[in-house]
Design a protein around this motif. Sequence first.
Motif, PDB file in Angstrom:
ATOM      1  N   TYR A   1      -5.174   1.599  -9.332  1.00  0.00           N
ATOM      2  CA  TYR A   1      -4.071   2.544  -9.098  1.00  0.00           C
ATOM      3  C   TYR A   1      -4.029   3.596 -10.201  1.00  0.00           C
ATOM      4  O   TYR A   1      -3.865   4.789  -9.924  1.00  0.00           O
ATOM      5  CB  TYR A   1      -2.738   1.788  -9.031  1.00  0.00           C
ATOM      6  N   ASP A   2      -4.158   3.167 -11.448  1.00  0.00           N
ATOM      7  CA  ASP A   2      -4.142   4.115 -12.561  1.00  0.00           C
ATOM      8  C   ASP A   2      -5.305   5.088 -12.481  1.00  0.00           C
ATOM      9  O   ASP A   2      -5.168   6.259 -12.845  1.00  0.00           O
ATOM     10  CB  ASP A   2      -4.169   3.379 -13.899  1.00  0.00           C
TER      11      ASP A   2
ATOM     12  N   LYS B   1      -0.235   7.902 -15.013  1.00  0.00           N
ATOM     13  CA  LYS B   1      -0.624   7.121 -16.180  1.00  0.00           C
ATOM     14  C   LYS B   1      -0.411   7.937 -17.455  1.00  0.00           C
ATOM     15  O   LYS B   1       0.122   7.434 -18.437  1.00  0.00           O
ATOM     16  CB  LYS B   1      -2.076   6.696 -16.062  1.00  0.00           C
TER      17      LYS B   1
ATOM     18  N   LYS C   1      -3.777  -2.725 -10.613  1.00  0.00           N
ATOM     19  CA  LYS C   1      -3.158  -1.741 -11.506  1.00  0.00           C
ATOM     20  C   LYS C   1      -4.200  -0.787 -12.072  1.00  0.00           C
ATOM     21  O   LYS C   1      -3.973   0.420 -12.161  1.00  0.00           O
ATOM     22  CB  LYS C   1      -2.418  -2.434 -12.642  1.00  0.00           C
TER      23      LYS C   1
ATOM     24  N   VAL D   1      -3.669  -8.743  -9.862  1.00  0.00           N
ATOM     25  CA  VAL D   1      -2.636  -7.748 -10.164  1.00  0.00           C
ATOM     26  C   VAL D   1      -3.153  -6.726 -11.181  1.00  0.00           C
ATOM     27  O   VAL D   1      -2.960  -5.521 -11.017  1.00  0.00           O
ATOM     28  CB  VAL D   1      -1.346  -8.436 -10.667  1.00  0.00           C
ATOM     29  N   MET D   2      -3.824  -7.193 -12.212  1.00  0.00           N
ATOM     30  CA  MET D   2      -4.346  -6.271 -13.222  1.00  0.00           C
ATOM     31  C   MET D   2      -5.458  -5.394 -12.644  1.00  0.00           C
ATOM     32  O   MET D   2      -5.547  -4.204 -12.970  1.00  0.00           O
ATOM     33  CB  MET D   2      -4.851  -7.048 -14.446  1.00  0.00           C
TER      34      MET D   2
END
Length: 120
Positions: free
Chosen positions: A64-65, A72, A61, A57-58
């Motif tokens: 994605y950022d 962001k 993320k 998940v991290m």
Amino acid sequence: MRRFFTPSWLGLHAVAASLFGTFLWFGWWQFHRALGGNGLSWGYTFEWPLFAIFVVVMWVKMVYDELHPEKKEAAERAKVADEAGIVTAAEVIEQDERDDPDLAAYNRYLARLNAEGGHP
């Protein structure tokens, strides 16, 4: 997509992959210990895969950022403003429009007076 093949990103990919694999291996190891009679290991059997999911998940993320820097930056600005207690007049009026139209009208009046330099 080349940005994900820079040395720093390659290092992040390697760390994420190794953590993911290690955490799953720890879960598998705890599962075998639990089957061997160690009751406490049953909890760890399910905990380690959750850590592995957290790593994924991290990582997602972070990717994605990197692909959406404007979102962001906007989130970071909002966080800084929120931590500092900074609220713009437009945000107050917008919130009041939803809650109380009369209060919103009064706040618009005060904002106009402030912009003109006048006093109520």
